[in-house]
Design an enzyme around this catalytic site. Sequence first.
Site, short mmCIF file in Angstrom:
data_model
loop_
_atom_site.label_atom_id
_atom_site.label_comp_id
_atom_site.label_asym_id
_atom_site.label_seq_id
_atom_site.Cartn_x
_atom_site.Cartn_y
_atom_site.Cartn_z
CG ASP A 34 -4.78 -3.43 -4.58
OD1 ASP A 34 -4.81 -4.15 -3.56
OD2 ASP A 34 -4.07 -2.40 -4.65
CE1 TYR B 181 -2.19 3.16 -0.31
CE2 TYR B 181 -0.73 3.04 -2.21
CZ TYR B 181 -0.91 3.22 -0.85
OH TYR B 181 0.16 3.45 -0.04
CE LYS C 46 -0.54 -1.06 3.29
NZ LYS C 46 -1.17 -0.65 2.04
NE ARG D 28 18.92 -7.83 -9.94
CZ ARG D 28 19.50 -8.35 -11.04
NH1 ARG D 28 18.76 -9.01 -11.93
NH2 ARG D 28 20.78 -8.22 -11.23
C1 LIG Z 1 -0.77 -0.01 0.81
C2 LIG Z 1 -1.49 -0.29 -0.46
C3 LIG Z 1 -0.80 -0.36 -1.69
C4 LIG Z 1 0.68 -0.07 -1.82
O1 LIG Z 1 1.45 -1.00 -1.16
P1 LIG Z 1 2.91 -0.71 -0.53
O2 LIG Z 1 3.28 -1.98 0.09
O3 LIG Z 1 2.74 0.43 0.44
O4 LIG Z 1 3.79 -0.31 -1.68
C5 LIG Z 1 -1.54 -0.69 -2.82
N1 LIG Z 1 -2.86 -0.91 -2.76
C6 LIG Z 1 -3.55 -0.83 -1.60
C7 LIG Z 1 -5.02 -1.09 -1.60
C8 LIG Z 1 -2.89 -0.52 -0.41
O5 LIG Z 1 -3.59 -0.43 0.73
#
Ligand SMILES: *Cc1c(COP(=O)(O)O)cnc(C)c1O
Length: 388
Positions: A174, A102, A199, A49
């Site tokens: 982000d 998001y 993603k 961890r």
């Molecule tokens: C998918 C997404 C998240 C969240 O990520 P997870 O891996 O699903 O927890 C945050 N910000 C954006 C822009 C996203 O597309």
Amino acid sequence: MRNRKTATISVRTGIESDSQHNAVVPPIYLSTNYSFPEFGDVPEYDYARSGNPTRTQLENALAQLESGAGAVVTNCGMAALNLLLSAKLGPDDLIVAPHDCYGGTYRLFDSRAKKGDFNTLFIDQSDSIALKDALALKPKLILLETPSNPLLRVVDIAEICQQAKQVGVLVAVDNTFLSPVLQQPLTLGADFVIHSTTKYINGHSDVVGGVIIAKDEADATDLAWWGNCIGATGTAFDSYLTLRGIRTLSARMRVHEENAIRILECLKKQSLVGTIYHPSLPEHPGHEIAKRQQSGFGAMLSFELNGSLEQLKVFISALQLFSLAESLGGVESLIAHPGSMTHRAMSDEAQAQAGLNPTLLRLSVGIEDSRDLIDDIEQAFAKAVEVV
Ligand SMILES: *Cc1c(COP(=O)(O)O)cnc(C)c1O
């Protein structure tokens, strides 16, 4: 290593680092624990961890790709955002976030604020007066998300960072929609970058993961401490797969974007297509900023269908190469209807206020052959046009 280009960093990180057998590709370490060489002699890794060699390799790759001092790989994108909140915010602190962030981010910030963990203010960050007013409240942190989902709104990272710096506000971005290949917020003045590595970074729709990268060493150390404390860190196997995904990140982003640009040309010719949203289009309100701060326009795009919901349904079900699914950034092409999928938790009024037309469709353009993707779109429109 700092000056190497993204494709080189992606491909080379950890290569030939195995000192035991000289494996070219680094091995995966699944062990949860590591023995102490001697009584009282604490090894670099003791418990997975807190630290794991496979995760460290991914963290090094991501920190280098974003020009940061260090990174913490988390078990998902939300965990990376939550880690930042845990490390930086107390009950008297304010965080400013985009009103069109998001959905999961909105829910996290809103729910924790309601519990009294900190205060949250959602604003339209492209509105310079709203932004000035928000910064005057002396927030601890401002989160940017550019381009935004699903309308691809773009804000000026360098400009906002400069304004935030003047009043001592930290900036986090982000960067999920573009990946470090197409945008590097730390080089534009941000303090933290967050990704849902689920993603583009992993890119194969088979790992849920996240990362937070800090510009400063002290912040990186602090985040690693909190990541271990609250149990936000990612697993070895997910890290291994994500590192494998990163090897092709630059090459994938190139094809994703080429395909998206070709699909835009095809969409422009369709009678059933209304407004198209993509930062590459000169009429897109964020086009000039995107040209300045991004090294590409990305492969997420949206458009309004100029027709009935019945035609929209026929169009979607006629498509064979675009799967009707949420998420984005994988090698396979996807189509989503934000109104009934990603943004269904929003009321009709809230959707209208956010500029979401009921016939808006979002594409995550994959890396298939663009000629096949275009043929598929054309035949699906031909079927939708026939609906009366
Ligand atoms: C998918 C997404 C998240 C969240 O990520 P997870 O891996 O699903 O927890 C945050 N910000 C954006 C822009 C996203 O597309």
